[in-house]
Design a protein around this motif. Structure first.
Motif, mmCIF file in Angstrom:
data_model
loop_
_atom_site.group_PDB
_atom_site.id
_atom_site.type_symbol
_atom_site.label_atom_id
_atom_site.label_comp_id
_atom_site.label_asym_id
_atom_site.label_seq_id
_atom_site.Cartn_x
_atom_site.Cartn_y
_atom_site.Cartn_z
ATOM 1 N N ASP A 117 71.661 43.794 25.612
ATOM 2 C CA ASP A 117 72.152 42.967 26.716
ATOM 3 C C ASP A 117 71.765 43.587 28.048
ATOM 4 N N GLY A 140 85.718 40.958 28.178
ATOM 5 C CA GLY A 140 86.061 40.007 27.127
ATOM 6 C C GLY A 140 86.221 38.592 27.611
ATOM 7 N N LYS A 188 83.068 46.951 23.191
ATOM 8 C CA LYS A 188 82.595 46.581 21.860
ATOM 9 C C LYS A 188 81.705 45.342 21.822
ATOM 10 N N ASN A 189 81.713 44.560 22.918
ATOM 11 C CA ASN A 189 80.842 43.373 22.934
ATOM 12 C C ASN A 189 79.457 43.642 23.496
ATOM 13 N N LYS A 239 75.697 45.440 23.956
ATOM 14 C CA LYS A 239 74.587 46.144 23.299
ATOM 15 C C LYS A 239 73.747 46.784 24.398
ATOM 16 N N LYS A 285 81.307 40.223 29.786
ATOM 17 C CA LYS A 285 81.335 40.630 28.377
ATOM 18 C C LYS A 285 82.247 41.843 28.193
#
Lengths: 291, 131
Positions: free
Chosen positions: A223, A289, A143-144, A146, A286
């Motif tokens: 990202d 997390g 979810k973090n 892109k 990322k």
């Protein structure tokens, strides 16, 4: 578990070893296993476009004979170039009588090829299994992250060999990114050529071409970019080294194989990828997390 | 660009059409190929001009251009051409006409030693640009 014939091709055993390793790791999570073909050949790398050249297609035909010998006519590839070349050579075999006769006569030591092998790309296998199943296999939604999908040429063109029903605006990889829990980033350059093998003698031009692709993704907030082609990966990844030298304050963007993104979402352990020129550590952190 | 109409070499014309399997006379200069070509910016003759020069019989200018060596056959032009002309095949034929006379684009030993390349890049490059 379903077993598929698997044709790796030359580059997956060297610079693109991570594309293969991650694919082999995540396949069982989706309920299938890739079984490497025995005695496979290089596919010839690029489909020869001259109507009078037969020699450059022999590697692909031999590989398809290996598939035929297994008794299962379906074969899965991970490399976009292998995918395209096997399909093109197979089509020529079935439509060009002169080519077919010459190839069959030349390969009289082999079992006769019948032209019935069905080559599919790994992304098509996932598409067929369904993205709901992909979602079910995710243990760590990204979810973090892109992520901007990049298709390049040979997954989509010529049109009749496209892995996606809409070769001008494909969505298979977008569906995959979404199923893995990451945010899909659109890139206006996602179906443009990366410069391909021009990279060998003309690296500066390729650097210019991949600049457009990377910046297209960056402007939309990505990202990372994902790809399925070992040559696109090399260009997008390694040729950023030229951009680092010539563009002031250039920030390199890590480039992942689509299977590496799947590994981040589906495998417990942290990956140890060693073949990246632009360090993928920020992406791994990322995903886990950690920042 | 200025185009000179020349008496085409029939032999060369037939060779281009035979090797490529494509008839460049079908092109009506809409420019779709050039607008989609990611390498057009680097070319001395842009894709639609390749067809135009071939139609006007100036084979020499096309054969001596940078363009035919900048095309890596991404098939964007072929996919978008409303006349169904596959320019990647025409470029391949033009390269083959040079390569078959041993006019390689580069020395493979010199080029291969300039870096560590994926196998696929080397094989593809040597197949497309050298004899």
């Amino acid at each position: 578990m379903i077993k598929y014939n698997y044709f790796p091709g030359c580059t997956l055993k060297s610079t693109a070893v991570e594309l293969e390793k991650s694919a082999l790791k995540v396949s069982p999570k989706l309920g299938f296993e890739l079984v490497e073909l025995p005695r496979w050949h290089c596919c010839g790398t690029v489909a020869h476009l001259s109507s009078d050249n037969k020699m450059h297609s022999l590697g692909a035909v031999r590989t398809m004979i290996r598939v035929q010998e297994t008794g299962d006519l379906k074969v899965v590839t991970l490399c976009s170039i292998c995918y395209n070349t096997l399909l093109r050579v197979n089509e020529r075999f079935n439509t060009d009588e002169d080519f077919r006769t010459a190839v069959v006569e030349f390969m009289d030591e082999e079992e006769e090829y019948r032209g019935e092998v069905e080559t599919v790309h790994y992304l098509q296998v996932i598409d067929e299994i369904g993205f709901d199943k992909v979602k079910d296999a995710v243990i760590r939604p990204l979810k973090n992250l892109k992520v901007a999908p990049y298709y390049g040429c040979l997954l989509l063109r010529p049109r009749q060999f496209s892995i996606d029903g809409n070769p001008e605006a494909p969505s298979i990889m977008e569906n995959l990114v979404d199923a893995l829990g990451a945010e899909v980033i659109d890139n206006p350059y996602k179906i443009e050529c990366c410069g391909a093998f021009e990279t060998v003698h003309n690296p500066d031009q390729v650097a210019g071409m991949i600049y457009n692709i990377v910046e297209g993704a960056r402007k939309n907030g990505a990202d990372t970019i994902i790809t399925s082609c070992p040559l696109c990966h090399f260009n997008l990844d390694y040729r950023q080294k030229i951009l680092e030298k010539v563009k002031p304050n250039y920030e390199p963007m890590p480039i992942l194989y689509f299977t590496e993104l799947m590994e981040l979402a589906m495998i417990e352990e942290k990956p140890a990828w060693r073949r990246h020129h632009i360090d993928p550590k920020p992406i791994i952190e990322k995903a886990f997390g950690e920042n | 660009m200025e185009v000179e109409i020349k008496e085409p070499s029939v032999e060369l014309r037939d060779k281009i059409i035979e090797i490529s399997g494509e008839d460049y006379h079908r092109c009506y200069q809409c420019g779709e190929c050039t607008s989609g070509c990611p390498a057009a910016g680097e070319m001395d003759i842009v894709p639609n001009q390749v067809n135009m020069l071939l139609q006007s019989g100036d084979f020499e200018r096309v054969l001596e251009s940078k363009t035919i060596w900048l095309c890596v056959a991404c098939f964007q032009c072929a996919t978008r051409c409303p006349r169904g002309v596959d320019l990647s095949k025409i470029n391949e034929a033009l390269r083959q006409i040079k390569i078959r006379k041993n006019m390689d684009l580069f020395n493979i030993w010199e080029v291969a030693s300039t870096g560590e390349f994926p196998a696929v890049a080397l094989v593809a490059s040597f197949r497309k640009f050298t004899a």
